[in-house]
Design an enzyme around this catalytic site. Sequence first.
Site, mmCIF file in Angstrom:
data_model
loop_
_atom_site.group_PDB
_atom_site.id
_atom_site.type_symbol
_atom_site.label_atom_id
_atom_site.label_comp_id
_atom_site.label_asym_id
_atom_site.label_seq_id
_atom_site.Cartn_x
_atom_site.Cartn_y
_atom_site.Cartn_z
ATOM 1 C CD GLU A 85 0.841 0.524 3.016
ATOM 2 O OE1 GLU A 85 0.716 1.770 2.887
ATOM 3 O OE2 GLU A 85 1.853 0.002 3.504
ATOM 4 N N GLY A 110 6.808 0.221 3.841
ATOM 5 C CA GLY A 110 5.539 -0.162 3.226
ATOM 6 C C GLY A 110 5.727 -0.335 1.728
ATOM 7 C CD GLU A 111 6.720 3.357 -0.877
ATOM 8 O OE1 GLU A 111 7.627 2.972 -1.646
ATOM 9 O OE2 GLU A 111 6.716 4.487 -0.350
ATOM 10 N N GLY A 112 4.741 -2.447 -0.273
ATOM 11 C CA GLY A 112 4.927 -3.812 -0.735
ATOM 12 C C GLY A 112 6.354 -4.310 -0.697
#
Length: 338
Positions: A162, A304-306
Amino acid sequence: MSVSGLPFDDFRTLLRDLPGPDARALVAARERDAQLTKPPGALGRLEEIAFWLAAWTGRPPAVNRPLVAIFAGNHGVTRQGITPFPPAVTQQMVENFAAGGAAINQICVTHDLGLKVFDLALDYPTGDITEEAALSERDCAATMAFGMEAIAGGTDLLCIGEMGIGNTTIAAAINYALYGGSARDWVGPGTGSEGDMLERKVAAVEKAVALHSDHLDDPLEIMRRLGGREIAAMAGAILAARMERIPVLIDGYVATAAAAILKAANPSALDHCLIGHVSAEPGHLRSIEMLGKTPLLALGMRLGEGTGAALAAGIVKAAAACHSGMATFAQAGVSGKH
């Protein structure tokens, strides 16, 4: 995979009737593992990962079309002064993903992973959860359905991530509502909140959970009242993957909060999921423990950000490669145990 209609009832029906693992594929994987040129258990969790892949895909372990799906959303609660970055950064980072300039782009190239980024109405932040519900039931259900489309192009390993300024506040509120304790147990610095800003973040989580306290016995209500579009979309993607028997790697604190909603709705809802890593965000390890999971990696990351899930995908690919590519004792002419 398609869902007709928008009410939560559609998702409750799906959550009541989840497919389970393939017992025959699991047995076959265990039997092959016992013949490979290594002592039993010598590959540790790699063996468990191979068995997990077999059980959920129903075939010998393989990863041919791994995909990272990043869902981006904005949050009205940022008006409470809980983050050092403006909401505009969410859109700017989406553009950075598209240009190939983010950390996740480099990890995807390194491990040969596909990447999809979903922009979730960034110009229309959710409601400020300290004052109102984040989403209506209709909007939340529609966003879940949209998230389910993440697998539409085909994948055999889905990595969930996300992007959203303010969403560690959202994750903290969800965990506080689900598991209790104190708000401070679940609130961390996120993108760099400290001092008075961190105190405002704690206060925002306390106020939000108190405001919605009469509606927190239903996990889907927790999601729509305290969550955000990326939370709903990630929950939808994880659920869609389950219905199609696709293994899932969950990323950090925010993605784990989305997964926790499903677990609260059905205790078996995350059996097809592994946690890619434990982040440095203070509440993440505790939330993973509440899910009964053990993360694959612990690298002190908190982006984050996968990114953590994508790094873990490299380990999953290695597990599948070892299982499928290693010689058996008979093939290699290596003596087995006496």
